[in-house]
Scaffold this motif. Structure first.
Motif, PDB file in Angstrom:
ATOM      1  N   MET A   8     -12.935  -3.794  -9.017  1.00  0.00           N
ATOM      2  CA  MET A   8     -14.154  -4.487  -9.343  1.00  0.00           C
ATOM      3  C   MET A   8     -13.706  -5.448 -10.606  1.00  0.00           C
ATOM      4  SD  MET A   8     -17.179  -4.615  -8.295  1.00  0.00           S
ATOM      5  CE  MET A   8     -17.941  -3.376  -7.751  1.00  0.00           C
ATOM      6  N   ASP A   9     -12.669  -5.318 -11.167  1.00  0.00           N
ATOM      7  CA  ASP A   9     -12.221  -6.479 -11.937  1.00  0.00           C
ATOM      8  C   ASP A   9     -11.943  -7.893 -11.282  1.00  0.00           C
ATOM      9  OD1 ASP A   9     -12.507  -4.757 -14.133  1.00  0.00           O
ATOM     10  OD2 ASP A   9      -9.957  -4.290 -13.910  1.00  0.00           O
ATOM     11  N   ASN A  10     -11.726  -7.863 -10.229  1.00  0.00           N
ATOM     12  CA  ASN A  10     -11.708  -9.076  -9.284  1.00  0.00           C
ATOM     13  C   ASN A  10     -12.750  -9.624  -8.948  1.00  0.00           C
ATOM     14  OD1 ASN A  10      -8.877  -8.963  -9.251  1.00  0.00           O
ATOM     15  ND2 ASN A  10      -8.533  -7.604  -7.541  1.00  0.00           N
ATOM     16  N   PHE A  11     -14.016  -8.939  -9.250  1.00  0.00           N
ATOM     17  CA  PHE A  11     -15.303  -9.508  -8.868  1.00  0.00           C
ATOM     18  C   PHE A  11     -15.616 -10.999  -8.840  1.00  0.00           C
ATOM     19  CE2 PHE A  11     -19.668 -10.216  -9.032  1.00  0.00           C
ATOM     20  CZ  PHE A  11     -20.325  -9.709  -7.926  1.00  0.00           C
ATOM     21  N   GLY A  12     -15.214 -11.191  -9.953  1.00  0.00           N
ATOM     22  CA  GLY A  12     -15.541 -12.920 -10.686  1.00  0.00           C
ATOM     23  C   GLY A  12     -14.977 -13.830  -9.717  1.00  0.00           C
ATOM     24  N   ALA A  13     -13.628 -13.536  -9.728  1.00  0.00           N
ATOM     25  CA  ALA A  13     -12.885 -14.542  -8.628  1.00  0.00           C
ATOM     26  C   ALA A  13     -12.943 -14.476  -7.296  1.00  0.00           C
ATOM     27  CB  ALA A  13     -11.365 -14.159  -8.912  1.00  0.00           C
ATOM     28  N   MET A  15      -1.325 -12.058   0.072  1.00  0.00           N
ATOM     29  CA  MET A  15      -1.749 -11.178  -1.235  1.00  0.00           C
ATOM     30  C   MET A  15      -0.925 -12.011  -2.545  1.00  0.00           C
ATOM     31  SD  MET A  15      -2.656  -7.862   0.168  1.00  0.00           S
ATOM     32  CE  MET A  15      -2.186  -6.963  -1.153  1.00  0.00           C
ATOM     33  N   GLY A  16      -1.404 -11.320  -3.491  1.00  0.00           N
ATOM     34  CA  GLY A  16      -0.692 -11.681  -4.987  1.00  0.00           C
ATOM     35  C   GLY A  16      -1.791 -12.489  -5.789  1.00  0.00           C
ATOM     36  N   ASP A  17      -2.650 -13.291  -5.119  1.00  0.00           N
ATOM     37  CA  ASP A  17      -3.535 -14.183  -5.554  1.00  0.00           C
ATOM     38  C   ASP A  17      -5.031 -14.085  -5.070  1.00  0.00           C
ATOM     39  OD1 ASP A  17      -5.594 -16.387  -6.238  1.00  0.00           O
ATOM     40  OD2 ASP A  17      -3.886 -17.567  -6.819  1.00  0.00           O
ATOM     41  N   ILE A  18      -6.003 -13.378  -5.882  1.00  0.00           N
ATOM     42  CA  ILE A  18      -7.151 -12.817  -5.341  1.00  0.00           C
ATOM     43  C   ILE A  18      -8.030 -14.004  -4.707  1.00  0.00           C
ATOM     44  CG2 ILE A  18      -8.361 -12.793  -7.264  1.00  0.00           C
ATOM     45  CD1 ILE A  18      -8.714 -10.181  -4.378  1.00  0.00           C
ATOM     46  N   ARG A  19      -7.860 -15.093  -5.452  1.00  0.00           N
ATOM     47  CA  ARG A  19      -8.764 -16.296  -4.686  1.00  0.00           C
ATOM     48  C   ARG A  19      -8.119 -16.857  -3.358  1.00  0.00           C
ATOM     49  NH1 ARG A  19      -9.256 -16.890 -10.253  1.00  0.00           N
ATOM     50  NH2 ARG A  19     -11.086 -17.397 -11.041  1.00  0.00           N
ATOM     51  N   ARG A  20      -6.885 -16.762  -3.323  1.00  0.00           N
ATOM     52  CA  ARG A  20      -6.204 -17.206  -2.026  1.00  0.00           C
ATOM     53  C   ARG A  20      -6.439 -16.229  -0.864  1.00  0.00           C
ATOM     54  NH1 ARG A  20      -0.486 -16.851  -0.512  1.00  0.00           N
ATOM     55  NH2 ARG A  20      -0.116 -18.303   1.148  1.00  0.00           N
ATOM     56  N   GLU A  21      -6.486 -14.953  -1.489  1.00  0.00           N
ATOM     57  CA  GLU A  21      -6.451 -13.706  -0.446  1.00  0.00           C
ATOM     58  C   GLU A  21      -8.169 -13.990  -0.015  1.00  0.00           C
ATOM     59  OE1 GLU A  21      -6.458  -8.893  -0.095  1.00  0.00           O
ATOM     60  OE2 GLU A  21      -5.572  -9.917  -2.025  1.00  0.00           O
ATOM     61  N   THR A  22      -8.922 -14.184  -0.872  1.00  0.00           N
ATOM     62  CA  THR A  22     -10.253 -14.110  -0.343  1.00  0.00           C
ATOM     63  C   THR A  22     -10.754 -15.584   0.524  1.00  0.00           C
ATOM     64  OG1 THR A  22     -11.175 -13.087  -2.475  1.00  0.00           O
ATOM     65  CG2 THR A  22     -12.982 -14.102  -1.133  1.00  0.00           C
ATOM     66  N   GLY A  23      -9.978 -16.446   0.012  1.00  0.00           N
ATOM     67  CA  GLY A  23      -9.876 -17.756   0.994  1.00  0.00           C
ATOM     68  C   GLY A  23      -9.852 -17.503   2.206  1.00  0.00           C
ATOM     69  N   GLN A  24      -8.569 -16.715   2.717  1.00  0.00           N
ATOM     70  CA  GLN A  24      -8.241 -16.656   3.727  1.00  0.00           C
ATOM     71  C   GLN A  24      -9.252 -15.448   4.555  1.00  0.00           C
ATOM     72  OE1 GLN A  24      -5.113 -17.829   5.537  1.00  0.00           O
ATOM     73  NE2 GLN A  24      -6.677 -17.192   7.297  1.00  0.00           N
ATOM     74  N   VAL A  25      -9.753 -14.577   3.950  1.00  0.00           N
ATOM     75  CA  VAL A  25     -10.824 -13.785   4.465  1.00  0.00           C
ATOM     76  C   VAL A  25     -11.975 -14.645   5.061  1.00  0.00           C
ATOM     77  CG1 VAL A  25     -12.592 -12.029   4.090  1.00  0.00           C
ATOM     78  CG2 VAL A  25     -10.143 -11.589   3.151  1.00  0.00           C
ATOM     79  N   MET A  26     -12.251 -15.569   4.137  1.00  0.00           N
ATOM     80  CA  MET A  26     -13.436 -16.566   4.429  1.00  0.00           C
ATOM     81  C   MET A  26     -13.207 -17.575   5.755  1.00  0.00           C
ATOM     82  SD  MET A  26     -15.894 -15.175   2.520  1.00  0.00           S
ATOM     83  CE  MET A  26     -17.018 -16.460   2.858  1.00  0.00           C
TER      84      MET A  26
END
Length: 129
Positions: free
Chosen positions: A85-90, A47-58
């Protein structure tokens, strides 16, 4: 119709009464449960960085797909659940790195709360062609 349960230690163990994925042999379809950003090797929640979080999900989705002898090209549908939804772009930027050509159908939905208070959860349906 028979189903095959798919589980791998390369993705987080289910945190409830479900499996990581179910493969339906008659339709050659894989239904992958929603994945959150748990590192399967450490059990740590990313957690803490939405890009890193999304990367782990992927990465978790990739591990399950690989266990079923599939990859991202087999995905026909994704569902993305996000807490803001503000995190949508990242999220979309990281997600898009995994679908360079012919991305699947999908929806993205903002929800009020996700398991373990994560920011993103993604599930998918994949087919062996």
């Amino acid at each position: 119709m028979s189903k095959v349960i798919i589980n791998t230690t390369n993705a987080p163990a289910p945190i409830g009464p479900y499996n990581q994925a179910v493969f339906v042999e008659s339709t050659q379809t894989l239904y992958v449960s929603g994945q959150i950003a748990i590192d399967p090797s450490s059990g740590e929640l990313i957690m803490g960085d939405i890009r890193r979080e999304t990367g782990q999900v992927m990465k978790n989705l990739k591990a399950i797909l690989n266990e079923a002898n599939m990859d991202f090209q087999n995905i026909v549908k994704c569902s993305i659940f996000i807490s803001n939804m503000d995190n949508f772009g990242a999220i979309n930027e990281v997600y898009g790195e995994y679908f360079q050509n012919d991305p699947p159908a999908r929806e993205t939905v903002e929800v009020s709360c996700l398991p373990k208070k994560v920011n993103v959860e993604i599930s998918c349906i994949a087919v062996k062609f």
